[in-house]
Each structure stands twice: as structure tokens, then as C-alpha cells.
Design a protein around this motif. Structure first.
Motif, mmCIF file in Angstrom:
data_model
loop_
_atom_site.group_PDB
_atom_site.id
_atom_site.type_symbol
_atom_site.label_atom_id
_atom_site.label_comp_id
_atom_site.label_asym_id
_atom_site.label_seq_id
_atom_site.Cartn_x
_atom_site.Cartn_y
_atom_site.Cartn_z
ATOM 1 N N GLY A 171 54.494 -32.360 -11.717
ATOM 2 C CA GLY A 171 54.255 -31.131 -10.972
ATOM 3 C C GLY A 171 52.883 -31.135 -10.342
ATOM 4 N N CYS A 172 52.704 -30.223 -9.399
ATOM 5 C CA CYS A 172 51.452 -30.134 -8.648
ATOM 6 C C CYS A 172 51.208 -28.665 -8.311
ATOM 7 C CB CYS A 172 51.622 -30.977 -7.366
ATOM 8 S SG CYS A 172 50.254 -30.904 -6.202
ATOM 9 N N HIS A 173 49.947 -28.252 -8.369
ATOM 10 C CA HIS A 173 49.604 -26.913 -7.878
ATOM 11 C C HIS A 173 48.641 -27.063 -6.709
ATOM 12 C CE1 HIS A 173 49.077 -22.612 -7.754
ATOM 13 N NE2 HIS A 173 47.764 -22.758 -7.824
ATOM 14 N N ASP A 174 49.065 -26.545 -5.586
ATOM 15 C CA ASP A 174 48.442 -26.743 -4.277
ATOM 16 C C ASP A 174 47.501 -25.577 -3.991
ATOM 17 O OD1 ASP A 174 48.002 -26.497 -1.524
ATOM 18 O OD2 ASP A 174 50.138 -26.481 -0.988
ATOM 19 N N ASP A 175 46.191 -25.871 -3.962
ATOM 20 C CA ASP A 175 45.195 -24.824 -3.723
ATOM 21 C C ASP A 175 44.610 -24.918 -2.320
ATOM 22 O OD1 ASP A 175 43.423 -22.707 -4.319
ATOM 23 O OD2 ASP A 175 41.867 -24.095 -4.990
ATOM 24 N N SER A 176 45.219 -25.717 -1.442
ATOM 25 C CA SER A 176 44.694 -25.835 -0.077
ATOM 26 C C SER A 176 45.290 -24.723 0.783
ATOM 27 C CB SER A 176 45.034 -27.217 0.486
ATOM 28 O OG SER A 176 44.529 -28.218 -0.353
ATOM 29 N N THR A 177 45.192 -23.509 0.282
ATOM 30 C CA THR A 177 45.960 -22.401 0.836
ATOM 31 C C THR A 177 45.099 -21.248 1.338
ATOM 32 O OG1 THR A 177 46.166 -21.655 -1.445
ATOM 33 C CG2 THR A 177 48.028 -22.866 -0.534
ATOM 34 N N VAL A 178 43.886 -21.103 0.794
ATOM 35 C CA VAL A 178 42.972 -20.078 1.332
ATOM 36 C C VAL A 178 42.331 -20.664 2.581
ATOM 37 C CG1 VAL A 178 40.828 -18.806 0.959
ATOM 38 C CG2 VAL A 178 42.452 -19.057 -0.916
ATOM 39 N N TYR A 179 42.488 -19.999 3.677
ATOM 40 C CA TYR A 179 41.993 -20.493 4.966
ATOM 41 C C TYR A 179 40.483 -20.700 4.913
ATOM 42 C CZ TYR A 179 40.627 -20.382 9.887
ATOM 43 O OH TYR A 179 40.081 -20.666 11.105
ATOM 44 N N ALA A 180 40.071 -21.932 5.210
ATOM 45 C CA ALA A 180 38.646 -22.251 5.132
ATOM 46 C C ALA A 180 38.181 -23.029 6.348
ATOM 47 C CB ALA A 180 38.363 -23.060 3.869
ATOM 48 N N GLY A 181 39.000 -23.075 7.361
ATOM 49 C CA GLY A 181 38.563 -23.803 8.556
ATOM 50 C C GLY A 181 39.718 -24.576 9.175
ATOM 51 N N GLU A 182 39.549 -24.908 10.432
ATOM 52 C CA GLU A 182 40.609 -25.553 11.181
ATOM 53 C C GLU A 182 40.978 -26.924 10.615
ATOM 54 O OE1 GLU A 182 42.686 -24.566 13.348
ATOM 55 O OE2 GLU A 182 43.468 -26.510 14.005
ATOM 56 N N ALA A 183 39.992 -27.660 10.088
ATOM 57 C CA ALA A 183 40.282 -29.008 9.589
ATOM 58 C C ALA A 183 41.344 -28.953 8.494
ATOM 59 C CB ALA A 183 39.016 -29.651 9.044
ATOM 60 N N GLN A 184 41.218 -27.951 7.618
ATOM 61 C CA GLN A 184 42.180 -27.787 6.533
ATOM 62 C C GLN A 184 43.587 -27.555 7.076
ATOM 63 O OE1 GLN A 184 41.814 -23.909 4.998
ATOM 64 N NE2 GLN A 184 42.887 -24.304 3.076
ATOM 65 N N VAL A 185 43.695 -26.654 8.041
ATOM 66 C CA VAL A 185 45.000 -26.314 8.614
ATOM 67 C C VAL A 185 45.570 -27.521 9.346
ATOM 68 C CG1 VAL A 185 46.239 -24.684 10.064
ATOM 69 C CG2 VAL A 185 44.164 -23.955 8.888
#
Ligand code: F3S
Ligand code: F3S
Lengths: 421, 141, 421, 141
Positions: C43-57
Motif C-alpha cells: 500500500g501507499c499513502h499519497d501526500d502530493s495532494t496539497v497544492y504547492a506549486g505548478e511543478a507538483q501539478v
């Protein structure tokens, strides 16, 4: 009996009539079991939810009307039918209205509306070591064994009274010393780890384990360690139904059996039994109906309730193909799972393939007569165990791949087993 | 009738005297007993097709599903519950119905446990009498 | 490096470009840590979900467009805002559209749409001993400590690559031998068990514990054993933020610390520290703003996301009273909790009292400037720790009773602490 | 310029030569560095208000939040990332950005670790050069 002040007050009626009556029942139970104290619980799982007669409904309504409240978070088990799609499931209006009365009275007492036999798939599961009062055999076995929480088998409607009193007599599986394994089942050398890539190994091994163990506490050694929650769910549910197991240990997997020593409390197993391929073949013989060949009326998945992950796996296996017109594929999920399926679009994609998705209900309450179905296939060790005794039909057992291929073909497709390609 | 007193361990106490229905087989109420008539439907029981309504039902153990409480409560509601129960060992599943009947509905279904030796003595007995707060039963032959 | 055939194939590009790139990153990481093998995760929990900049998106979109799929069930963490009520929360449309892009790309990769920092309240939690790749400090600490599953701190967006590859280098907290406690914090005699009836004891003790422990693995002795999941949640979240703790043991409570011996792997603690009332007083001093007195602009509950049980407790404490016109009471819950609250009617009853219920978002993304609020109250040890450094406001800390009384009065109501009535 | 070669443990390798920005304080990218300019915003850092863009940024350890990867990726996108990183010990949080930059965006941000002794030698150095697949760096004074 050593009672706390609060317990004395409850027995004395200071906290209302229902708490008093609930405590009286539990007091008698404690006295009979020679228990001299109660233990506080932090949760309850309420299985008085499948409609089984007017007395059950009336009892809960009476409690609710007298103002009863659960003292601890209490989840609700599956009901007799999907509360929204009962008509499509061909349930009588009587079943539905009784279910709505059950819903209203249990909610009034403060129950959390999970309506699922897999509350651990709905956001409500205990933590290690917590004391609980649970009913429903797979939940009891899962919480005790997989999570390491502590509950005896509280049959409905006794669990309601435990939840209302917020405590239970301190005996049985609540007491750590009573939780050690007595005997050991080992997987024989002929059962190879890679066989577990076929997930039907989990119910088959558990069925064989349960047949040996009965309702005792035993340990199982030799299982893979990269086991998923869905595998563990099948293990618990099948062992609880084939054997009546309330607690088992899986050496190296479950928390009270990180080592063999831990599982046995430092003692030696009283008895060691090996299981072999032939026992798995025997387990499958018990679970399946070899006579059915060809047409299958319905494929039923979701006992215990199908998880989100299982739904995703189902989509993968369907691979864009549709359910054949000559059969049906039902999956029963908890309503919490329905919500997540809808959020991700998986709900729509699965229904577009002809899959029928139901929630809330227990799969065993499936109306075979009204639906005119005689041949059933399922991947559930528990369902296949009970279906014959409760519904008079022996289903065909298959893993999820076999179930999907059967649903797509409209005719039974049975693959090989890993040891017999 | 000849009378013998037998020591027992009381789970639920009460006053009642009724005919004995004696079984040597473990019993599952859920599926095994008709909740609406008291008829025994389990064909593996030596009491198959007998009726437990108003009788003292003796069987060694409960087994199987946990639905016994609901069945007995339904029988209480429809007045076809056993008058009392005798076991070798009663588990909470069996006790649920009689305890709720006692404390919530003020209906008495005494439940007692006997030793294996004493349990065998019941065979052939006609009636049993239970007494509130007494740790024996009277067996009539 | 000892690679399985499948791992070699991935590195070789046989399973697509993204799997190859993900494996290359993990391979380099393994090599740098002198690790010679990978371990499969479940399993995995994905925390790349709070918007922190365009690079992330853009990174997630690039992965999704290249056809990346999570190889294991992957839950999503909280986002920057409530996806439905973002406007009422005064979020910019930019935040919302970035969040929708994050939603779409993560769902496309097969993520399960929990959108919560408490996925264990949404039906998705690992079992004991399972190997995982998780980001988000409270989830990591909860899974490792309370459940006994195994994950290192995988910071975003590294966890995405672990989920896609379905494995991680076998090092750190994945290895049982690395999980033993090194030091011990004991509760001093002046901290009495009955004090824990005030649930603020849990964040206060955990804050003090975290301050001592930093990011090491230590054990805590002397805690009550009838501890609830919400208490444990506050402990994990606070310890993870005050100290950076990824794993702690609570003797007699958590699964790897059923005894002190177990927690320390049979060894003696390298160091033993006692904490006393004065340390709890110091913890509260760090967490709270004593200067605020009188009016309070907003009371924020739900870091980590408020549970169903906490909502039920909130209703109990409100006791039919309404939130004062001069303040606001926000609770942030997971969307799974919203659904159950609606099913039971609690959602309506709470909103009728003037309580604002939000989901999906992280409470720290609360827009204090746009909402014109300067004084905040919260019951969360984690929120109070981060709010100052991230938002420039030091909130007032209070237990749930104090938060409710404050919201009802519109002015700060602080009760005593158990040791200071 | 005087040149000294120093042994290092390579986390991410690559070829680059750039000016050194040397810090003795542990550093948190999340909140501590501006993702859109490379400016150091953490006033507890001895490099406060300096800019890491295009520099070799040396700091002993990462600390605090796990957002470093996202910050570095944003800096890569906006061309204000450090040219390379030197630590005493790099954790996965620090490595995430440079590793993703390398394997997904084909951009090289070398990261190496030095011993404590060697790390101190960097003080006062002007430029650092990194070499693909070599386990040393060249330090220019
Ligand atoms: S309650 Fe659930 S476990 Fe199976 S028998 Fe019914 S679906
Ligand atoms: S992600 Fe959750 S734990 Fe708190 S800081 Fe945000 S609400």
C-alpha cells in the motif's frame, strides 16, 4: 463482585432503566462465569441488523424508546437487503420495512450507520489491544486475530447491551493470558509459497485450518508475509465459518504471533498438525459444487463486503469485456465503498460492464427462489460454507479470475489450481 | 412420581415445573428451532420434529451460529419458548435470550448446568422443577 | 544489488517508461543507502495532494499522461481546500483549479479518492507488519506506531514513485531490527492516570515526548490502556510534529511494545527520562497563546481530520446550544465521514447549531488573511505547532470542551487542567 | 585559484562547476527557500537572504517538513534550483528533488556527502566542481 462506583450506580438505576437492565444481564453473565469484575470497552459492533423476526425489531425499538444510547462508538453490520435497491433484489416490502425500522432504532441509539460486515473498510476499526464487544463472526475473528483487539463472541442482541453499558465481564478473550495458541497447523513442504499467487489459497488453507481447529485457539505457520487485507479478510471469514474460530494466530504475520514463541506464550504447542495439498483439495471439495457444469445463473462476490481494492482488481480482470446476457454478476460492497467508487468513476465503469453493485445487505439474504436462480458461483469461503445450510444451494467456488471469466462467458470457466496446472 | 434432587450451577434462576425434552446432541437454535412454533427442525438432532415449547429442553451444548438469542426472543414473543434449559455448559449465546427475557420482559426461563454424570441421570425423567435462588433441581421420574 | 526478475525488467524498460524511471530513482536511493535489495509494498499513502506549486501539478500530470498506474492500493491525503466549498472558505480559483488537476491526475493513476490525512477513518488502513510507502507525518507515525505497519518517511513526490514501482529499498523502518526503542520516557508519579479524563493530556504528553525524542525511536511508559483511536491519533500527530517522530512505542498499548522487553528488543534503554507536570505545563506554554483573551475569531477542529466519534462527542458537548454570532466553529472531516454523518442525520444537526463542516482540505490551508481572522483556537497539537511557523498566528490550545464553550460564548473559555483545578 | 580534491560519497552524480554557498546550519527547504526565486527566507540560517539559484549549496543536514522535493522541483521548473548540493548526510527528503530531476527531466543537480572534517574545509572556498561517476569533488579557493 468488584464494582466501580459508576457500575454500582448503573445497577442501582441512577443512569436510567435501560442501563440498569443491561447491567443486570451482564452482571448475571459475569456471576455465572465466576468473573469478579468488568472491563471498559472502547467500541462495539452491532450485528442485530439482519432482519430475523419481529422480536428483534421490537427489542431494539423498545430500547430506543426508553432512551437507550450506546456508551461507545458502535458500528452497524450488514442488513437483509440493499436499502435503496431492495426491489431490484426482489426483496419483499416486509423485509424492507423491517430493515428501515431496524435502521431508525439503531441510529436513534447512536449507532454509526456503516451497515457493513467489513466496518474496517468503512473507517472504523479498533487498534491493537483495545477491548470491544462485537457480534458477527468475521468481524470478531478479524479484530481479534488480524488487529489484536479483544472481544468475545457477543451474539445479537447481547452486544447491544454491552454497548449500552460500555463494559463487559472480564473473561475469555478479553484476558491476554487466554489468548495464547494451543495447537499449531503447519503448511507442509508440498504447499509452496508461490502457490499463493492464486488468491483462492487463502480461503482454502483457512477452511482446512478451521476444520482441524474447531473453535479452539490455534496458530498457523508458513503463510506468506506480503499478505493483503483482502487475503486476511478471506482467511478470517472462512476460518470463522468452517471452524467457529474467534481468534487465530498467523506466525510472522499477526501481531500476537510475531514469533512462534509469542503465539504460544513461551510454551510448546500441545499438538502439531501438518496440512498438505490433499487437504486443500478436500477443502475445495467441501466448498464447491462439482456437479454444476456449463450455465451459471449468478456470480456473487462480496462476502465479507467487497473492498475498493477488490473492485479495482475486478475492473482489471474484466478488461473491458461485458457480463454475458445469460448470467448476472453481483458485487456487494459497504456503502462507504460505494461513495469512493463513485468519486473515482469506478462505479460507473463497472456498471457499464453490466456488473450490478449493491450495498448494505448480506449476500446470504440473496433471494434465489424469487430470482429463479439455481446455480451460483462465488469466491467466498464463508458464503460457500453457509449457502447450502441456509439456502439449500451449494455454490461453485472459484477465485476472482474464474468468477470473472465465468461471468463473461456465461458458462463455468474453471482454471487449474497452482499445484495442478 | 419418584423425585430426585440434583445439584446444579445456576445461570438464570426462576420457579418453574415442566415436562422434560432430553437430547444427547449439541444444538443450534438458528436454523435448528422454529422461532414461530418451537418445533425442532434439525434432522441431526435426536429430538427432530419434537416441540420445545413449554418444555424443559435439555441438550449438552450450543453449537454453530450466534443467532440463538434472537430465536429464543422470538419464541418468547410468540409464547413457544422452552420453559427452561439444561446444559452441560451454557455459553453466552444460549444465555442471551433467557437473560434478556428475565431482565427486560420479566419472563422466566431458568437455565442450569449439570455435571456430565448428573446430566445422564435425566434420561427417562418426566418432569423437572426449578426454584428461584436454589442451586438444585428436582427431577421427577 | 540483488534484483528479482521483475525488478530487472522494470529497470530495463519492459514495463513502460515511467516504471523504469521510478525504479531508477529508487535504485539510486538504494545504492546511496548501501541497500542491496528491494521489498514489495502492499500500500501507499499519497501526500502530493496539497497544492504547492505548478511543478507538483505538472509532475503528476506528466506521470498520468505517460500511463503511470499505482501498482498497489494508494490513498490520497488532504488537499488545499474543500473541493465543493472552496469558495466559502475564501480560496482563490487558482487553488481550486490546481486541486482539480491534482485530483484528475492522481485518480487517473488509480489512486483511491480518500482526500484525507486520516485514511484510517475512511476504510483504508494497513495491517500489522505490512510494508508500505507513506508520506504525511501523522499517517506515517500512526501506521508505524499504532498499527505496527512499516514505512519510512517518503516525502512527496517520492511516494508516488514507490507506489508506481510497488516496492522500496529495504532499509530503515522496513527492517524489524531497526524498529526497537532506544530510550524511554516515563510518566512521573505526579501525572496520575485519572488526569487522562481530560483528553488534552494526549497532545500535551506527546508534545513533551516529541521535544525530548526528536526524530529518534523511543518508548513511552505509563499511559492508560483504555485509550481510544482519537487519543492515539492526537498522540501520533503531535509527536510527529513536535519531534519529527516516525515511530514510537507505547508500552502496554502499541503492538510492538506489548511489554517493555519487546519494545527494546530485550536490551536496556540507553537513556531514561521522566516527565512531570511541569513538562506538561511547558508543553501547553509552547502550544498556546496566552496573550489572547476575550474574543476569538474562529475555532478550528479536525487536524488530523475529525472522526465520526469526535463529531458525536461535539454534538454532546454543544448540548443544543448554538455557535455564537461573534465567532465561527469549523470542523474538517474526511469525505467518508461526511457521508456517514449525513446518513445518521448528525450532519444536519451539527450545521443547524451553526457549525461549519468542511472536508478534503488541510486545516493549515485556512485563509486567515482573507477571512480577516487573527485569533484562533484549536484542540490539535499538530495544528498549534505548525500554525505559527506556516501562517504566522499562534493559536490558543484547548481541549474539546474548552473549544465548544468558547465557540458558544464567542469568548475564550479556558477550564482548569486536571492537576490545577 | 588553488584547487583541492576531496573524497565524497555520491548520492546523485553529474558534471557541474559553480560558486559555493556555504552554511553551517541545518536547512528546511519548505518555508526556508523561495520556490520561485531560490532566495533563502529562513532567518535562522546563516545564509539568510542569499540566493541558492545556480550555486552549490552546502548545508550539513535537512530538517523539518518533508516538502523539500516539491520546492526543488518547482525551482528546477523556474530555473532557480541550486546547481548542486553538499551535505554531511542527505536523507531521502533532500534527494527526492535531484533524483527526479535527473531521471525524469534529464537535469543534473549533483548531491554528495562529505565527512565532517572535509565539510569544514569548504569554508572560504569559491567554487566546486563535480564529475559524473567520480567519487571526489574539486574545491577551488
Ligand atoms: S454479513 Fe457479510 S460476511 Fe458474508 S454472510 Fe453476510 S455477506
Ligand atoms: S493534512 Fe491533516 S494532519 Fe493537520 S496539518 Fe493538515 S489537517
Amino acid at each position: 463482585m468488584k464494582l466501580t462506583d459508576y457500575e454500582k450506580e448503573m445497577l442501582n438505576g441512577d443512569h436510567g432503566e435501560v442501563r440498569q437492565q443491561a447491567m443486570q444481564v451482564l452482571y448475571d453473565l459475569a456471576a455465572f462465569h465466576d468473573v469478579d469484575r468488568f472491563v471498559e470497552i472502547v467500541g462495539c459492533h452491532d450485528d442485530s441488523t439482519v432482519y430475523a423476526g419481529e422480536a428483534q425489531v421490537a427489542f431494539a425499538e423498545m430500547l430506543a424508546e426508553k432512551g437507550a444510547r450506546f456508551a461507545v462508538p458502535t458500528t452497524t453490520n450488514a442488513t437483509a437487503c440493499d436499502m435503496l435497491k431492495w426491489h431490484r433484489q426482489k426483496h419483499d416490502v416486509e423485509v424492507m420495512s423491517a430493515t428501515r425500522r431496524i435502521e431508525a432504532s439503531h441510529i436513534k441509539m447512536g449507532a454509526i450507520p456503516t451497515w457493513s460486515c467489513a466496518p474496517y473498510q468503512a473507517g472504523f476499526q479498533p487498534s491493537f489491544g483495545q477491548q470491544l464487544a462485537c457480534a458477527e463472526s468475521n468481524v470478531i475473528c478479524y479484530y481479534n486475530s488480524i488487529i489484536g483487539a479483544r472481544t468475545n463472541r457477543y451474539a445479537g442482541p447481547l452486544e447491544l447491551l454491552c454497548g449500552i453499558a460500555g463494559r463487559v465481564p472480564y473473561f475469555g478473550l478479553h484476558v491476554p493470558e487466554n489468548r495464547y495458541a494451543q495447537g499449531l497447523v503447519k503448511l507442509g513442504d508440498d504447499i509452496r509459497l508461490e502457490y499463493f499467487e492464486d488468491e483462492s489459497m487463502y480461503p482454502l488453507v483457512s477452511y482446512a485450518f478451521g476444520s482441524i481447529v474447531g473453535d479452539r485457539i490455534w496458530a498457523l505457520e508458513g503463510m506468506p508475509t506480503n499478505i493483503t487485507n483482502d487475503n486476511l479478510k478471506q482467511c478470517s471469514a472462512t476460518a470463522a465459518s468452517s471452524g467457529g474460530i474467534a481468534l487465530f494466530h498467523m506466525i510472522g504475520v499477526t501481531p500476537e504471533a510475531q514469533t512462534r514463541e509469542m503465539a504460544f506464550g513461551g510454551k510448546k504447542p500441545e499438538e502439531v498438525v501438518e496440512i498438505h495439498i490433499k487437504d486443500l483439495e478436500e477443502a475445495e471439495r467441501q466448498l464447491t459444487n462439482y456437479e454444476v457444469d456449463g450455465d451459471i445463473d449468478i456470480v456473487l462476490l462480496g462476502c465479507p463486503h467487497f473492498s475498493y481494492d477488490e473492485c479495482a482488481k475486478l475492473e482489471f480482470l474484466m478488461n473491458g469485456r461485458k457480463v454475458s446476457d445469460s448470467t448476472e454478476l453481483w458485487i456487494i460492497v459497504g456503502r462507504a465503498t460505494v461513495d469512493r467508487l463513485k468519486d473515482s468513476g469506478l462505479y460507473e465503469r463497472l456498471t457499464a460492464l453490466g456488473i450490478q453493485i449493491y450495498s448494505d445487505g448480506c449476500i446470504l439474504e440473496y433471494r434465489s427462489q424469487k430470482l429463479g436462480t439455481k446455480t451460483i458461483m462465488s469466491n467466498s469461503g464463508k458464503f460457500d460454507t453457509y449457502c447450502f445450510s441456509m439456502r439449500g444451494i451449494q455454490p461453485v467456488f472459484g477465485n476472482m479470475w474464474e468468477c470473472v471469466e465465468t461471468a463473461v462467458a456465461g458458462k463455468i470457466v474453471k482454471g487449474a489450481r497452482p499445484w495442478k496446472k | 412420581m419418584e423425585k430426585v434432587s440434583i445439584k446444579c450451577k445456576v445461570a438464570v434462576s426462576g420457579n418453574v415445573r415442566a415436562k422434560l425434552l432430553y437430547s444427547k446432541d449439541s444444538f443450534c437454535f438458528w436454523g435448528g428451532a422454529d422461532p414461530q412454533s418451537g418445533l425442532i427442525r434439525d434432522n441431526r438432532s435426536d429430538c427432530y420434529e419434537k416441540n420445545m415449547a413449554g418444555q424443559v429442553f435439555a441438550f449438552p451444548f450450543g453449537k454453530g451460529s450466534s443467532g440463538a438469542g434472537l430465536v429464543i426472543l422470538e419464541q418468547v414473543r410468540l409464547d413457544c419458548a422452552p420453559a427452561a434449559i439444561i446444559n452441560l455448559r451454557s455459553d453466552p449465546v444460549i444465555l442471551t435470550g433467557p437473560l434478556i427475557a428475565k431482565h427486560f420482559y420479566n419472563k422466566s426461563i431458568p437455565v442450569v448446568n449439570l455435571s456430565e454424570e448428573d446430566y445422564e441421570k435425566l434420561e427417562g425423567a418426566k418432569e423437572i422443577e426449578f426454584f428461584e435462588d436454589k442451586d438444585y433441581i428436582d427431577v421427577y421420574y
